[in-house]
Write an enzyme that holds these catalytic residues in place. Structure first.
Site, PDB file in Angstrom:
ATOM      1  N   TYR A 159       3.316   9.991  -0.772  1.00 10.36           N
ATOM      2  CA  TYR A 159       4.412   9.421   0.003  1.00 10.36           C
ATOM      3  C   TYR A 159       5.764   9.654  -0.671  1.00 10.36           C
ATOM      4  O   TYR A 159       6.807   9.566  -0.015  1.00 10.36           O
ATOM      5  CB  TYR A 159       4.231   7.917   0.217  1.00 10.36           C
ATOM      6  CG  TYR A 159       2.992   7.495   0.966  1.00 10.36           C
ATOM      7  CD1 TYR A 159       2.177   8.422   1.629  1.00 10.36           C
ATOM      8  CD2 TYR A 159       2.616   6.150   1.007  1.00 10.36           C
ATOM      9  CE1 TYR A 159       1.034   8.011   2.297  1.00 10.36           C
ATOM     10  CE2 TYR A 159       1.482   5.741   1.678  1.00 10.36           C
ATOM     11  CZ  TYR A 159       0.685   6.669   2.312  1.00 10.36           C
ATOM     12  OH  TYR A 159      -0.442   6.253   2.972  1.00 10.36           O
ATOM     13  N   LYS A 187      -2.804   5.981  -4.319  1.00  8.59           N
ATOM     14  CA  LYS A 187      -3.885   6.907  -3.976  1.00  8.59           C
ATOM     15  C   LYS A 187      -3.752   8.234  -4.703  1.00  8.59           C
ATOM     16  O   LYS A 187      -2.646   8.700  -4.984  1.00  8.59           O
ATOM     17  CB  LYS A 187      -3.894   7.158  -2.460  1.00  8.59           C
ATOM     18  CG  LYS A 187      -3.868   5.892  -1.618  1.00  8.59           C
ATOM     19  CD  LYS A 187      -3.824   6.182  -0.135  1.00  8.59           C
ATOM     20  CE  LYS A 187      -3.559   4.921   0.677  1.00  8.59           C
ATOM     21  NZ  LYS A 187      -2.154   4.526   0.658  1.00  8.59           N
ATOM     22  N   ASP A 222       0.845  -1.197   0.000  1.00  9.81           N
ATOM     23  CA  ASP A 222       0.000   0.000   0.000  1.00  9.81           C
ATOM     24  C   ASP A 222       0.879   1.244   0.000  1.00  9.81           C
ATOM     25  O   ASP A 222       1.612   1.497   0.948  1.00  9.81           O
ATOM     26  CB  ASP A 222      -0.900  -0.004   1.243  1.00  9.81           C
ATOM     27  CG  ASP A 222      -1.828   1.206   1.283  1.00  9.81           C
ATOM     28  OD1 ASP A 222      -2.971   1.068   0.832  1.00  9.81           O
ATOM     29  OD2 ASP A 222      -1.397   2.287   1.752  1.00  9.81           O
ATOM     30  N   HIS A 240      -7.532   9.775  -1.660  1.00 10.94           N
ATOM     31  CA  HIS A 240      -6.800   9.763  -0.395  1.00 10.94           C
ATOM     32  C   HIS A 240      -7.567  10.422   0.754  1.00 10.94           C
ATOM     33  O   HIS A 240      -7.570   9.919   1.879  1.00 10.94           O
ATOM     34  CB  HIS A 240      -5.439  10.442  -0.589  1.00 10.94           C
ATOM     35  CG  HIS A 240      -4.386   9.972   0.352  1.00 10.94           C
ATOM     36  ND1 HIS A 240      -3.057   9.880  -0.004  1.00 10.94           N
ATOM     37  CD2 HIS A 240      -4.449   9.549   1.642  1.00 10.94           C
ATOM     38  CE1 HIS A 240      -2.361   9.423   1.037  1.00 10.94           C
ATOM     39  NE2 HIS A 240      -3.178   9.222   2.034  1.00 10.94           N
TER      40      HIS A 240
END
Length: 279
Positions: free
Chosen positions: A54, A79, A49, A112
């Site tokens: 990120y 996401k 994930d 998200h």
């Protein structure tokens, strides 16, 4: 989908299956991501994930490519970040994520956050439907959605989200949201499943006593609790030893009383951002 037989799978409302235990890379250093994800894949994880925000999709992609694991044995989630909500932006964002991951499709694409101040999550959801129809993602879902947001996307589209990924740990179980999900066939994914170290979860008697009874760590007990109550869960760690420990949760089972005692730790103990405040 063929995956590691040690990991139980759940069936999404899209018809695809998802490994119930995965590996998360939130706040994993992009420079370390390839090594860490490679460790997770070697340990046995097949569900990764990540998210555009990120900044480590490329590291995930390199680890996938180096692993030699057939694509159909992996389950990859990413996401759509808040800045890219909207029809054209969502299409462009997934293309960028696929390029960084080195993949033709992801297994699950999530919005998200609902970002209510922007009020583009329904438009974005309709774009995700298009992306699924185009084969760029097999399933679509949401993250950090409350009942009001879930209701709006269900009523305004032809697709019920496959999952809702939310902050969920023993002190904060979001029972209204998870109950709504059960009623509508939306599976719950728990992020921050161990409370992010922001409260002494492992010192709680319900957790510590179960750990002692089973010869397991408190973290293993909490992960097992998630699995037994039906959550999809993906703990993260930078340590190969801890990555392996978090995976070693299939050789014991909590009793009904132990599950109930951990469930009783609920106290509305959110430790991260509120969905109405992230925009």
């Amino acid at each position: 989908m063929t995956t590691n037989p040690a990991i139980p799978t759940l069936t999404l409302n899209s018809g695809f299956t998802i490994p119930q235990l995965g590996f998360g890379v939130f706040k994993v250093d992009p420079e370390e991501t390839e090594r860490i994800v490679s460790d997770a894949l070697e340990v046995g994880y097949r569900h990764i994930d990540t998210a555009a925000i990120y900044g480590n999709e490329e590291g995930v992609g390199r680890a996938i490519a180096a692993s030699g694991i057939p694509r159909e044995q992996l389950f990859i989630t990413t996401k759509l970040w808040n800045d890219n909500q909207g029809t054209e932006s969502a299409h462009r964002a997934l293309d960028e994520s696929l390029g960084k991951l080195g993949l033709d499709y992801v297994d699950l694409y999530l919005i998200h956050w609902p970002t209510p101040a922007r009020d583009r999550y329904l438009e974005s959801w309709l774009a995700l439907e298009q992306l699924a129809a185009a084969g760029k993602t097999r399933s679509i879902g949401v993250s950090n959605f409350l009942v009001e947001h879930l209701t709006r996307v269900i009523e305004g589209s032809s697709t019920v989200p496959a999952v809702n990924q939310i902050e969920l740990h023993p002190a904060y179980q979001q029972r209204e949201v998870t109950g709504f999900g059960r009623e509508h066939g939306i599976l719950t994914e728990a992020w921050g499943p161990l409370g992010q170290g922001k409260y002494p979860l492992f010192e709680e008697d319900a957790v510590a006593s179960a750990a002692a009874a089973h010869g397991k760590s408190p973290a293993q007990v909490v992960i097992r609790w998630h699995l037994q109550i039906g959550n999809i869960v993906f703990p993260k760690s930078n340590s190969r030893e801890r990555i392996a420990e978090n995976f070693d949760v299939f050789d014991f089972e909590l009793s009904d009383a132990e599950v109930a005692a951990i469930t009783a730790l609920e106290r509305d103990g959110r430790v991260s951002a509120h969905p109405l405040e992230v925009n």
